[in-house]
Design a protein around this motif. Structure first.
Motif, PDB file in Angstrom:
ATOM      1  N   THR A 154       0.864  -1.182   0.000  1.00  0.00           N
ATOM      2  CA  THR A 154       0.000   0.000   0.000  1.00  0.00           C
ATOM      3  C   THR A 154       0.899   1.231   0.000  1.00  0.00           C
ATOM      4  OG1 THR A 154      -0.081   0.169   2.399  1.00  0.00           O
ATOM      5  CG2 THR A 154      -1.828  -1.134   1.329  1.00  0.00           C
ATOM      6  N   LEU A 175      -0.847  -0.024  -4.052  1.00  0.00           N
ATOM      7  CA  LEU A 175      -2.271   0.093  -3.797  1.00  0.00           C
ATOM      8  C   LEU A 175      -2.530   1.285  -2.894  1.00  0.00           C
ATOM      9  CD1 LEU A 175      -5.214  -1.010  -3.790  1.00  0.00           C
ATOM     10  CD2 LEU A 175      -4.562  -2.338  -1.757  1.00  0.00           C
ATOM     11  N   GLY A 230      -4.795   2.061  -0.775  1.00  0.00           N
ATOM     12  CA  GLY A 230      -5.881   1.330  -0.120  1.00  0.00           C
ATOM     13  C   GLY A 230      -6.712   2.253   0.753  1.00  0.00           C
ATOM     14  N   ASP A 231      -7.976   1.863   0.949  1.00  0.00           N
ATOM     15  CA  ASP A 231      -8.794   2.691   1.845  1.00  0.00           C
ATOM     16  C   ASP A 231      -8.401   2.481   3.312  1.00  0.00           C
ATOM     17  OD1 ASP A 231      -9.887   0.186   2.177  1.00  0.00           O
ATOM     18  OD2 ASP A 231     -11.965   0.798   1.856  1.00  0.00           O
ATOM     19  N   SER A 232      -7.435   1.573   3.550  1.00  0.00           N
ATOM     20  CA  SER A 232      -6.839   1.471   4.894  1.00  0.00           C
ATOM     21  C   SER A 232      -6.212   2.801   5.285  1.00  0.00           C
ATOM     22  CB  SER A 232      -5.783   0.356   4.931  1.00  0.00           C
ATOM     23  OG  SER A 232      -4.856   0.511   3.874  1.00  0.00           O
ATOM     24  N   ASP A 250      -8.321   2.178  -4.308  1.00  0.00           N
ATOM     25  CA  ASP A 250      -9.520   1.563  -3.729  1.00  0.00           C
ATOM     26  C   ASP A 250     -10.755   2.431  -3.950  1.00  0.00           C
ATOM     27  OD1 ASP A 250      -9.359  -0.943  -2.614  1.00  0.00           O
ATOM     28  OD2 ASP A 250      -8.631  -0.228  -0.665  1.00  0.00           O
ATOM     29  N   LYS A 299      -9.775  -0.842  -7.249  1.00  0.00           N
ATOM     30  CA  LYS A 299     -10.085  -2.095  -6.553  1.00  0.00           C
ATOM     31  C   LYS A 299     -11.411  -1.921  -5.839  1.00  0.00           C
ATOM     32  CE  LYS A 299      -7.808  -3.490  -2.641  1.00  0.00           C
ATOM     33  NZ  LYS A 299      -8.899  -3.477  -1.637  1.00  0.00           N
ATOM     34  N   HIS A 312     -11.473  -8.111  -4.578  1.00  0.00           N
ATOM     35  CA  HIS A 312     -11.026  -8.239  -3.176  1.00  0.00           C
ATOM     36  C   HIS A 312     -12.062  -9.101  -2.458  1.00  0.00           C
ATOM     37  CE1 HIS A 312      -9.547  -5.942   0.690  1.00  0.00           C
ATOM     38  NE2 HIS A 312      -9.880  -7.214   0.966  1.00  0.00           N
ATOM     39  N   VAL A 361      -7.435  -9.689  -4.669  1.00  0.00           N
ATOM     40  CA  VAL A 361      -6.847  -9.759  -3.328  1.00  0.00           C
ATOM     41  C   VAL A 361      -7.602 -10.812  -2.528  1.00  0.00           C
ATOM     42  CG1 VAL A 361      -6.574  -8.508  -1.139  1.00  0.00           C
ATOM     43  CG2 VAL A 361      -6.035  -7.363  -3.313  1.00  0.00           C
ATOM     44  N   GLU A 370      -7.876 -11.607   1.173  1.00  0.00           N
ATOM     45  CA  GLU A 370      -7.480 -11.087   2.496  1.00  0.00           C
ATOM     46  C   GLU A 370      -8.007 -11.986   3.609  1.00  0.00           C
ATOM     47  OE1 GLU A 370      -8.313  -6.938   3.365  1.00  0.00           O
ATOM     48  OE2 GLU A 370      -7.539  -7.159   5.418  1.00  0.00           O
ATOM     49  N   ILE A 410      -3.037 -11.393   1.424  1.00  0.00           N
ATOM     50  CA  ILE A 410      -2.654 -10.621   2.631  1.00  0.00           C
ATOM     51  C   ILE A 410      -3.218 -11.418   3.804  1.00  0.00           C
ATOM     52  CG2 ILE A 410      -4.563  -8.951   2.135  1.00  0.00           C
ATOM     53  CD1 ILE A 410      -2.891  -6.945   3.932  1.00  0.00           C
ATOM     54  N   VAL A 434       0.388  -8.484  -0.811  1.00  0.00           N
ATOM     55  CA  VAL A 434       0.297  -7.063  -0.497  1.00  0.00           C
ATOM     56  C   VAL A 434       0.322  -6.927   1.024  1.00  0.00           C
ATOM     57  CG1 VAL A 434      -2.259  -7.037  -0.560  1.00  0.00           C
ATOM     58  CG2 VAL A 434      -1.001  -4.901  -0.877  1.00  0.00           C
ATOM     59  N   VAL A 443       0.193  -3.712   4.190  1.00  0.00           N
ATOM     60  CA  VAL A 443       0.095  -2.283   4.485  1.00  0.00           C
ATOM     61  C   VAL A 443       1.517  -1.835   4.858  1.00  0.00           C
ATOM     62  CG1 VAL A 443      -0.849  -0.576   6.088  1.00  0.00           C
ATOM     63  CG2 VAL A 443      -2.327  -2.392   5.181  1.00  0.00           C
TER      64      VAL A 443
HETATM   65  O1  KIV Z   1      -7.097  -0.920   1.972  1.00  0.00           O
HETATM   66  C1  KIV Z   1      -6.150  -1.702   1.899  1.00  0.00           C
HETATM   67  O2  KIV Z   1      -5.024  -1.418   2.318  1.00  0.00           O
HETATM   68  C2  KIV Z   1      -6.393  -3.006   1.307  1.00  0.00           C
HETATM   69  C3  KIV Z   1      -5.324  -4.043   1.466  1.00  0.00           C
HETATM   70  C4  KIV Z   1      -5.252  -4.478   2.861  1.00  0.00           C
HETATM   71  C5  KIV Z   1      -5.510  -5.162   0.531  1.00  0.00           C
HETATM   72  O3  KIV Z   1      -7.421  -3.226   0.758  1.00  0.00           O
END
Ligand code: KIV
Length: 274
Positions: free
Chosen positions: A28, A46, A48-50, A88, A118, A142, A185, A187, A208, A218, A220
């Protein structure tokens, strides 16, 4: 030759070509400086929305907006020129209908310049994945643990622990692949199931907390760099940046309190010396 042609990024077909071969390296990434550091070492970044939790201190990813994704997506694009960048789709921006998903995904692609999006969900999102890919937007799927469904599932739980769960998850993977996703993905998925799915579907699986049999991994980035004090159990930490930052800030604070810092006159005398 155009600038774009000189700085050619990894393409979607190149990622697909990793199926069953050399693992796809993904991390990410949410900001420009780290994008620059990662760029030549990863195949795929990525956004990511994380980032809602990592960058903005949210409890879950549910509060992340399209604007947040676009802002961070632009920063990552500015900091990179080699890796494929996937962004994301945040909660609420794509589930309603394929047309809504297209409008929002097109905005993400147009405003950031990233290659792909994604989205979370298996069979239930197949129609949307098909709709987007048919209209020029590459999609990464995902499945397994899907954090945007946390209020339905009641927590972030590993999926596929019992064999009774396997058929639905295998059907999800197959549906995403057949709908035209270029990778998926997996997860938080029990190892034997992730390995089975990887053998069953024609597109790369990016694990992940899943299985070393996946076609790539992948993580974070902040988790693997030791910036998260409570990383998920499966994460291998390659650095301890959290403690290093604290030590550096402690030293800095001591310098400032002891007035050991350069003032404007130092800059002036440095210029004169040059
Ligand atoms: O948002 C994110 O970081 C993710 C990854 C954990 C795959 O979707």
């Amino acid at each position: 030759m155009s600038v774009q042609a000189q700085n050619r990024r990894i393409t979607v077909p190149q990622i697909k070509a990793h199926k069953g071969g050399e693992p796809v390296v993904c991390l990410t990434c949410y900001h420009a400086h780290t994008a620059r550091l990662l760029d030549s070492h990863v195949d795929l970044m990525l956004v990511g929305d994380s980032l809602g939790m990592v960058m903005h201190g949210l409890e879950t990813t549910l509060g992340v907006t399209l604007e947040m994704m676009i802002t961070h997506g632009k920063a990552v694009m500015r900091g990179s020129k080699h890796a494929l960048v996937v962004i994301d789709m945040p909660f609420g921006s794509y589930e309603e209908s394929p047309a809504v998903a297209f409008r929002n995904a097109a905005r993400v692609i147009q405003e950031t310049g990233a290659t792909a999006v994604k989205l979370e969900g298996g069979a239930r999102m197949a129609q949307t994945i098909h709709y987007l890919t048919q209209r020029g937007i590459p999609v990464m799927g995902h499945i397994g643990l899907t954090p945007q469904a946390v209020n339905v599932t009641g927590g972030f739980r590993t999926t596929g622990r019992t064999e009774a769960e396997w058929p639905a998850l295998e059907a999800d993977a197959q549906a995403v692949a057949e709908a035209g996703a270029f990778a998926v993905v997996l997860e938080g998925m029990a190892e034997p199931l992730a390995a089975r799915i990887t053998a069953q579907i024609a597109i790369p699986t990016i694990g992940i907390g899943a299985s070393p049999a996946c076609d790539g991994q992948v993580l974070v980035m902040e988790d693997m760099l030791g910036l998260n004090p409570n990383p998920p159990k499966f994460v291998r930490q390659y650095a301890q940046l959290g403690p290093q930052i604290e030590a550096a800030v402690t030293a800095y604070a001591a310098d400032v309190r002891g007035r050991r810092f350069p003032g404007a006159e130092n800059v002036y005398s440095m210029k004169k010396a040059l």
